[in-house]
Motif scaffolding. Structure first.
Motif: not given
Ligand SMILES: [Zn+2]
Ligand SMILES: [Zn+2]
Length: 369
Positions: A299-322
């Motif tokens: 899967l790391l190789r697929m990301i490097q080859a631009c054939k997988l972009d798992p960041t599409l699954l990320i919707t929210h960001h918080y600092p860890l303390e929250q």
């Protein structure tokens, strides 16, 4: 340091805990840089995972930097940037030699379960040499974070176990984070049709972005009729069940066509019916399991080859303390349109935390002399 501690059903707190220490020669200590909340963490919070006892730091998906290594660790050094997978493996026991890391006699799913987890500023990681993966230089750390559990789970337990192949008609039942990861991983094998069933329109829209050709909101309970109409009454080649309840288990059995393969990712809390009296004439295969995480390198190789972009699954960001606030958002995922929430460790000044940790380690070594 600060960490998220489980105090029994419905109770978590972001609180002060002692810094972890090296306990075995194969351990490393990691300063967590990014972590995320998993559906399994919500099951723990409901009291649904008996092995997680009150007082436990939870969380089993993270990335971070190694700040100390045990005397037997040979492949990792202080400063290495790593993915910490949900599964630990010794690499040497009978199960590990078969590639069944989740059944490792010394490892398996321990982190955030039977030992302290990763929703913390620092964590002790056992069996480091055979469990951790270095993040390639230049890779988006949040993409790598998605490989700690959900992408390997979708690929290994769903797509590979169901043997998704060229031209197949597949159905993915459940479009939560793991269901969506399964849809992404399935596209590597070029199915002709990817039918996705869920009850949440936002998740179904995301499913279409990631490769679903047909999405069905089953609020009206008509998924079976719609899938049979779409397949001219034949049923699907592959049914991947990602929810873990009796209704979706039954739907998977109803829609599976001749020669079909069913894979089970969903976690069941009670027994379900399997209708062999109906299924046996269809020559179907049923497989299930727990993620071994041995597909992380590919899967790391697929990301490097631009054939997988798992960041599409990320919707929210918080600092860890929250993180407690982030749990509230994740608990109301449909209302908040949340899929994966990334928590970044910004609160602890790294240098100060590491200096404290190093002082602790020196004190431990001196105490042993
Ligand atoms: Zn997880
Ligand atoms: Zn092992």
């Amino acid at each position: 340091m600060k960490a998220l501690v489980y105090h029994g059903p419905g109770q978590i707190a972001w609180e002060e805990k002692p810094l972890p220490t090296l306990q075995e020669p194969g351990d490393v200590l990691v300063r967590i840089s990014k972590t995320t909340i998993c559906g399994t963490d919500l099951a723990i919070l409901k009291g649904g995972v008996a092995t997680v006892t009150p007082g436990r730091i939870i969380g089993h998906e993270a990335t971070g930097h190694i700040v100390a290594v045990g005397s037997a660790v040979s492949d990792f050094r202080v400063g290495d940037h790593v993915i910490i997978p949900c599964t630990s493996s010794c690499g040497r026991c009978e199960s590990c030699r078969k590639g069944l890391f989740s059944s490792c006699e010394r490892g398996g799913w321990q982190i955030g379960n039977t030992i302290d987890g990763l929703q913390a500023e620092f964590a002790r990681i056992p069996l480091a040499d055979s469990s951790l993966h270095r993040i390639p230089v230049g890779m988006n750390e949040e993409a790598a974070l998605m490989l700690a559990d959900i992408l390997p789970t979708g690929l290994e337990v769903g797509v590979l176990k169901a043997e998704v192949g060229l031209g197949d008609t597949i159905a993915v039942l459940g479009a939560g984070p793991v269901g969506l990861a399964t849809i992404m991983a399935a596209q590597f094998f070029s199915p002709a049709e990817t039918i996705v069933v869920d009850l949440d329109d936002h998740r179904l829209e995301k499913a279409r972005e990631l490769g679903a050709t047909t999405t069905i909101n089953n609020r009206d309970g008509k998924a079976y009729d719609k899938i049979m109409a779409l397949t001219n009454g034949r049923g699907v080649d592959v049914a991947i069940e990602v929810i873990g309840n009796p209704a979706t288990c039954q739907l998977a059995q109803d829609i599976i066509g001749p020669g079909g393969r069913m894979a089970n990712i969903g976690i069941y809390s009670k027994s379900v019916e399997l209708h062999k009296e109906v299924l046996w004439t269809r020559n179907i295969t049923i497989r299930m399991g727990v993620v071994n995480t041995n597909t992380i390198p590919v899967l790391l190789r697929m990301i490097q080859a631009c054939k997988l972009d798992p960041t599409l699954l990320i919707t929210h960001h918080y600092p860890l303390e929250q993180i407690v606030e982030a749990y509230e958002v994740f608990k109301n995922a449909a209302r908040e349109q949340a899929i994966k929430i990334v928590l970044t460790n910004t609160s602890a000044p790294a240098a100060e935390g590491e200096a404290t940790l190093i002082r602790e380690i020196v004190a431990q070594v001196l105490a042993r002399l």
